[in-house]
Write a protein that holds these residues in place. Structure first.
Motif, mmCIF file in Angstrom:
data_model
loop_
_atom_site.group_PDB
_atom_site.id
_atom_site.type_symbol
_atom_site.label_atom_id
_atom_site.label_comp_id
_atom_site.label_asym_id
_atom_site.label_seq_id
_atom_site.Cartn_x
_atom_site.Cartn_y
_atom_site.Cartn_z
ATOM 1 N N THR A 75 10.096 10.487 3.362
ATOM 2 C CA THR A 75 9.831 11.849 3.614
ATOM 3 C C THR A 75 8.302 12.209 3.211
ATOM 4 N N PRO A 76 7.914 13.336 3.534
ATOM 5 C CA PRO A 76 6.371 13.504 3.408
ATOM 6 C C PRO A 76 6.026 13.448 1.805
ATOM 7 N N ASP A 77 6.953 13.600 0.798
ATOM 8 C CA ASP A 77 6.532 13.325 -0.352
ATOM 9 C C ASP A 77 6.228 11.874 -0.850
ATOM 10 N N ASP A 78 6.582 10.954 -0.013
ATOM 11 C CA ASP A 78 6.226 9.564 -0.018
ATOM 12 C C ASP A 78 4.796 9.111 0.369
ATOM 13 N N HIS A 79 4.200 10.012 0.886
ATOM 14 C CA HIS A 79 2.832 9.758 1.562
ATOM 15 C C HIS A 79 1.931 9.068 0.353
ATOM 16 N N PRO A 80 1.631 9.952 -0.692
ATOM 17 C CA PRO A 80 1.024 9.594 -1.960
ATOM 18 C C PRO A 80 1.266 8.222 -2.467
ATOM 19 N N ARG A 81 2.691 8.163 -2.465
ATOM 20 C CA ARG A 81 2.911 6.678 -3.052
ATOM 21 C C ARG A 81 2.608 5.375 -2.301
ATOM 22 N N VAL A 82 2.680 5.890 -1.024
ATOM 23 C CA VAL A 82 2.074 4.627 -0.115
ATOM 24 C C VAL A 82 0.708 4.515 -0.083
ATOM 25 N N LEU A 83 -0.182 5.499 -0.165
ATOM 26 C CA LEU A 83 -1.425 5.291 -0.214
ATOM 27 C C LEU A 83 -1.872 4.670 -1.435
ATOM 28 N N ALA A 84 -1.192 5.108 -2.605
ATOM 29 C CA ALA A 84 -1.590 4.218 -3.745
ATOM 30 C C ALA A 84 -1.562 2.848 -4.033
ATOM 31 N N VAL A 85 -0.595 2.284 -3.152
ATOM 32 C CA VAL A 85 -0.481 0.981 -3.101
ATOM 33 C C VAL A 85 -1.063 0.106 -2.098
ATOM 34 N N LEU A 86 -1.783 0.862 -1.248
ATOM 35 C CA LEU A 86 -2.704 0.115 -0.172
ATOM 36 C C LEU A 86 -3.708 -0.874 -0.451
ATOM 37 N N ASP A 87 -4.431 -0.553 -1.263
ATOM 38 C CA ASP A 87 -5.310 -1.454 -1.619
ATOM 39 C C ASP A 87 -5.201 -2.703 -2.519
ATOM 40 N N HIS A 88 -4.205 -2.365 -3.402
ATOM 41 C CA HIS A 88 -3.587 -3.429 -4.132
ATOM 42 C C HIS A 88 -2.860 -4.761 -3.205
ATOM 43 N N TRP A 89 -2.001 -4.045 -2.155
ATOM 44 C CA TRP A 89 -1.112 -4.755 -1.275
ATOM 45 C C TRP A 89 -1.997 -5.400 -0.408
ATOM 46 N N GLY A 126 13.261 2.644 -8.447
ATOM 47 C CA GLY A 126 12.601 3.268 -7.636
ATOM 48 C C GLY A 126 11.312 3.085 -7.105
ATOM 49 N N GLU A 127 10.638 2.087 -7.663
ATOM 50 C CA GLU A 127 9.187 1.758 -7.232
ATOM 51 C C GLU A 127 9.354 1.208 -5.936
ATOM 52 N N LEU A 128 8.124 1.619 -5.289
ATOM 53 C CA LEU A 128 7.980 1.038 -4.013
ATOM 54 C C LEU A 128 7.812 -0.293 -3.652
ATOM 55 N N ALA A 129 8.646 -1.004 -2.522
ATOM 56 C CA ALA A 129 8.696 -2.497 -2.401
ATOM 57 C C ALA A 129 8.103 -2.792 -1.240
ATOM 58 N N ALA A 130 8.305 -1.780 -0.278
ATOM 59 C CA ALA A 130 7.994 -2.065 0.891
ATOM 60 C C ALA A 130 7.856 -0.803 2.018
ATOM 61 N N PHE A 131 7.465 -0.896 3.158
ATOM 62 C CA PHE A 131 7.539 0.442 4.025
ATOM 63 C C PHE A 131 7.095 -0.236 5.639
ATOM 64 N N LEU A 132 7.639 0.497 6.244
ATOM 65 C CA LEU A 132 7.301 0.480 7.721
ATOM 66 C C LEU A 132 7.282 1.684 8.475
ATOM 67 N N VAL A 133 5.967 1.969 9.048
ATOM 68 C CA VAL A 133 5.891 3.228 9.692
ATOM 69 C C VAL A 133 5.864 2.884 11.455
ATOM 70 N N GLY A 134 6.876 3.501 12.099
ATOM 71 C CA GLY A 134 6.899 3.331 13.580
ATOM 72 C C GLY A 134 7.234 4.641 14.141
ATOM 73 N N PHE A 135 7.216 4.582 15.526
ATOM 74 C CA PHE A 135 7.766 5.689 16.437
ATOM 75 C C PHE A 135 7.912 5.260 17.706
ATOM 76 N N LEU A 136 8.422 6.229 18.672
ATOM 77 C CA LEU A 136 8.728 5.775 19.726
ATOM 78 C C LEU A 136 7.648 6.606 20.765
ATOM 79 N N SER A 137 7.125 5.781 21.762
ATOM 80 C CA SER A 137 6.152 6.037 22.500
ATOM 81 C C SER A 137 6.499 7.434 23.316
ATOM 82 N N GLN A 138 5.516 8.354 23.415
ATOM 83 C CA GLN A 138 5.760 9.669 24.007
ATOM 84 C C GLN A 138 5.227 9.473 25.591
ATOM 85 N N THR A 139 4.656 8.490 25.851
ATOM 86 C CA THR A 139 3.894 8.277 27.190
ATOM 87 C C THR A 139 4.562 7.095 28.013
#
Length: 348
Positions: A75-89, A126-139
């Protein structure tokens, strides 16, 4: 930027709804398809409807994740949680410039508008373990795109990335997509090797792909055929072994040893156990059956040790350039092998 039947509604008016890989579709605005834990924890696993018949998909589970991990859509509330782990991961890859680049590649809009085709994996606490961001192409109506994937380094080598990719493949295939595309940085050798193992075709580095100085390697895979799942095999060495510690660092006079580990406090000798070694001092050894990953694939030792630790099995390890030798007490052989098989390893 990447790195890895039918069901029935419950309650009144039950009807058939499609279920794929543990995902359930629901178009009832009063029902949230999901696990019991998601319902009890409130909005963490919920989706919102803006129209009475809008479909919303909630991830109940991903079949080949470790049992201790839970998956859902972000959900949108997860956005800051994901940004917070990027450098470490990402291990600080490319320094401050890399940190800024990663943050700019993952703005909030992905969590607002592509949640139903993305996944977030959490530990039991509840701590973040992994994520995948994907979408369906519009074109391109036959194509889906994986934009960004991350896995906690403590979980590397346990198949989490592959499980997320296979879940995304199943989801987009069910919506008529035949191809999946993604890109990574040329210097990200771990990501390039990961995609090769999953069957992606890779381009040569493409200069300025994402702007001046931002080269990328582009990947593509066809979903016409079911992607094969790479197996991780461990070889159980014949016989039992013993451990000896020598205060001096001089090598043994004989050659009946398997490995020597030299340290400031002396020398550890791993050798074949003869009949004089007591049962409680005998060990069995596991070794990678396909020891070809080299030093650029992090987390492989953790993938073996984690299920053994959960099963309370003591271990002793010795590392080589290509693989790791893992010893477990001979008395704990059965629970150790059961734990590794449950974690997805093949013992040969």
């Amino acid at each position: 930027m990447p790195v890895e039947g039918g069901g029935r509604d419950s309650g009144s008016g039950a009807r058939d709804v499609p279920t794929i890989l543990g995902f359930t579709w629901s178009d009832n605005p009063g029902v949230i398809a999901g696990s019991r834990s998601q319902a009890e924890e409130g909005t963490a696993g919920q989706c919102r409807w803006r129209a009475p018949l809008r479909r919303c998909q909630t991830a109940r589970m991903i079949d080949d994740l470790p049992a201790s991990l839970a998956a859902r859509h972000p959900t949108p509330d997860d956005h800051p949680r994901v940004l917070a782990v990027l450098d470490h991961w990402w291990g600080g890859m490319k320094g401050e410039a890399g940190a800024l680049e990663r943050a700019l590649l993952l703005p909030r809009l992905y969590f607002q508008h592509f949640g139903s085709t993305s996944f977030l994996v959490e530990y039991p606490d509840g701590e973040l373990a992994a994520f995948l961001v994907g979408f369906l192409s519009q074109t391109e109506s036959d194509t889906a795109y994986i934009h960004f994937v991350g896995v906690d380094p403590a979980l590397h080598g346990q198949g989490i990335g592959g499980a997320l990719y296979r879940a995304f493949f199943a989801l987009v295939r069910a919506q008529g997509r035949r191809y999946v595309h993604c890109v990574t940085s040329p210097e990200n050798t771990v990501s390039r090797n990961f995609h090769a193992r999953l069957g992606f075709a890779a381009s040569d580095p493409l200069p300025d792909y994402d702007g001046p100085g931002l080269a990328r390697v582009a990947f593509s895979i066809s979903l016409t055929d079911e992607p094969t799942r790479p197996s991780r095999r461990l070889r159980l060495l014949d016989g039992a072994l013993s451990l000896e510690h020598h205060l001096e660092s001089r090598e043994p006079d004989d050659d009946h040893w398997l490995a020597l580990v030299r340290a400031p406090e002396g020398l550890t000798v791993i050798r074949t156990a003869d009949s004089s070694v007591p049962v409680q001092d005998r060990w069995v050894a596991l070794y990678d059956a396909d020891p070809d990953h080299g030093l650029d694939a992090p987390g492989l030792l953790a993938a073996v040790l984690t299920p053994l630790a959960r099963a309370a099995v003591p271990v002793f390890t010795a590392s080589t350039y290509h693989a790791d030798l893992v010893l477990v007490p001979e008395e704990s052989r059965s629970p150790a092998l059961d734990a590794l098989r449950s974690a997805g390893f093949e013992i040969c």
